[in-house]
Design an enzyme around this catalytic site. Structure first.
Site, PDB file in Angstrom:
ATOM      1  N   LEU A 119      11.673 -63.698   1.939  1.00  0.00           N
ATOM      2  CA  LEU A 119      10.730 -64.322   2.998  1.00  0.00           C
ATOM      3  C   LEU A 119      10.798 -65.880   3.095  1.00  0.00           C
ATOM      4  CD1 LEU A 119       7.486 -62.134   2.191  1.00  0.00           C
ATOM      5  CD2 LEU A 119       8.882 -61.885   4.394  1.00  0.00           C
ATOM      6  N   HIS A 120      10.976 -66.641   4.115  1.00  0.00           N
ATOM      7  CA  HIS A 120      10.947 -67.797   4.113  1.00  0.00           C
ATOM      8  C   HIS A 120      10.399 -68.514   5.007  1.00  0.00           C
ATOM      9  CE1 HIS A 120      14.464 -67.319   6.503  1.00  0.00           C
ATOM     10  NE2 HIS A 120      14.555 -68.512   6.721  1.00  0.00           N
TER      11      HIS A 120
END
Length: 352
Positions: A201-202
């Site tokens: 996740l980013h």
């Protein structure tokens, strides 16, 4: 024949390197121009070693800035190079400001434009990347589509001439490197095959909002009761979790530093399922025969959603979507047969 390739971000550099080998084999002169938009040439990078990525002939050194400032600088500097080099074709890749600037400059100089990764469409339409894609496609003469859905997207916009379904150059890369994938991280973590979920996740819309990030982490925490969670944590995500005081939600997960491509692909090949907001990993999961839960409101790789292989999820339904053991037959050939680069060069040779 003389071709100028314009790149400005890491994925574009990799795609160009794959095509460069084919240009070289065919005796076609290809000049590489780097806009300087994003990426420093780091020669320790595994891709640079394996693909023998070269230094650019020209670097425009535009650096960062607003969309308009960056696009304008690239246009001014790239125009000088095209005026001097007088190529037969300009090749642009993907959906960055570099792509847009290069396509507009070449089109204004009446130099044919070829767009690698044409026809990708995604909501919302106001996204900078979406604007870049649409404008680039509409000024290109050769449109190289990674999927049949991309061809259909262009047809809906009245673009049918010069459109080719060639497959995805990144699938060429995956197949080329598959026998080099590493399993050191998999072994070090003492994981079982199909016994864990790989999470990345980013994206700002997932990690910068504390309420949303907390809900996503709570959903992941629930999933640890079903499967192990292996979470190579992005620096941006790590920073936000610390800033918001959410470290407690990570206690039951395997939190590791980001791993290199070869070890990440090793984890991918061994996992049960993937949870991600990465455009690249969505496709790589498909290449590896793994289903991906995509934590995004929409994706440019919509064909995998429409085929039922990948699924969209959000902070409210992530747990339910992930554990749903949905049956769907593996859809073959979505991104071609692994020869996209060969097909692109074939078309260029015949068309220019």
């Amino acid at each position: 024949m003389k071709v100028v390739s314009l790149v400005g971000a890491r994925p574009q550099i990799i795609k160009e390197a794959i095509l460069h080998k084919k240009f070289k084999e065919r005796g076609i002169e290809e000049i590489l121009v780097h806009s300087g938009q994003h990426y420093d040439y780091n020669m320790s990078d595994v891709f640079f070693e394996i693909l023998e990525i070269r230094k650019p002939t020209y670097n425009l050194n535009v650096g960062s800035g607003t969309h308009g400032e960056m696009t304008g600088k690239i246009m001014i500097r790239f125009e000088r190079i095209l005026t001097m080099e007088k190529p037969d074709l300009v090749l642009v890749y993907g959906d960055t400001n570099t792509t847009l600037a290069g396509a507009i400059v070449a089109a204004k100089l009446k130099i044919p434009v070829a767009h690698v990764e044409a026809g990708i469409r995604q909501h919302p339409k106001s996204m900078p990347e979406e604007i870049n894609r649409v404008v680039t496609d509409h000024v290109s003469q050769l449109l190289f589509c990674p999927s049949r859905l991309a061809v259909e997207n262009l047809k809906k916009e009245g673009i049918e001439s010069g459109v080719y379904f060639v497959g995805d150059v990144m699938y060429d890369l995956f197949l080329k490197m598959e026998n080099m994938f590493k399993y050191e991280t998999f072994k070090k973590l003492n994981l079982e095959e199909n016994g864990f979920i790989l999470v990345t996740l980013h994206r700002d819309f997932n990690v910068d909002n504390p309420k949303k990030l907390k809900k996503i982490l709570l959903q992941l925490e629930r999933l640890t009761k079903i499967k192990k969670i292996v979470f190579p944590i992005h620096p941006r995500t790590k920073k936000r979790i610390k800033e918001f005081g959410f470290e407690r939600f990570l206690e039951r997960m395997e939190i590791i530093d980001p791993v290199d491509y070869l070890n990440l692909m090793g984890l991918l090949k061994k996992c049960w399922r993937v949870i991600t907001d990465s455009g690249g990993l969505q496709k790589e999961a498909y290449y590896a025969g793994k289903k991906a839960i995509v934590v995004m409101p929409d994706t440019g790789w919509r064909e995998l959603i429409e085929l039922g292989w990948n699924r969209l999820a959000n902070e409210e339904n992530l747990f339910e979507v992930t554990i749903d053991d949905y049956e769907v037959e593996y859809p073959t050939g979505v991104y071609g047969d692994g020869n996209a680069s060969e097909k692109i060069i074939d078309v260029i040779e015949k068309s220019v």
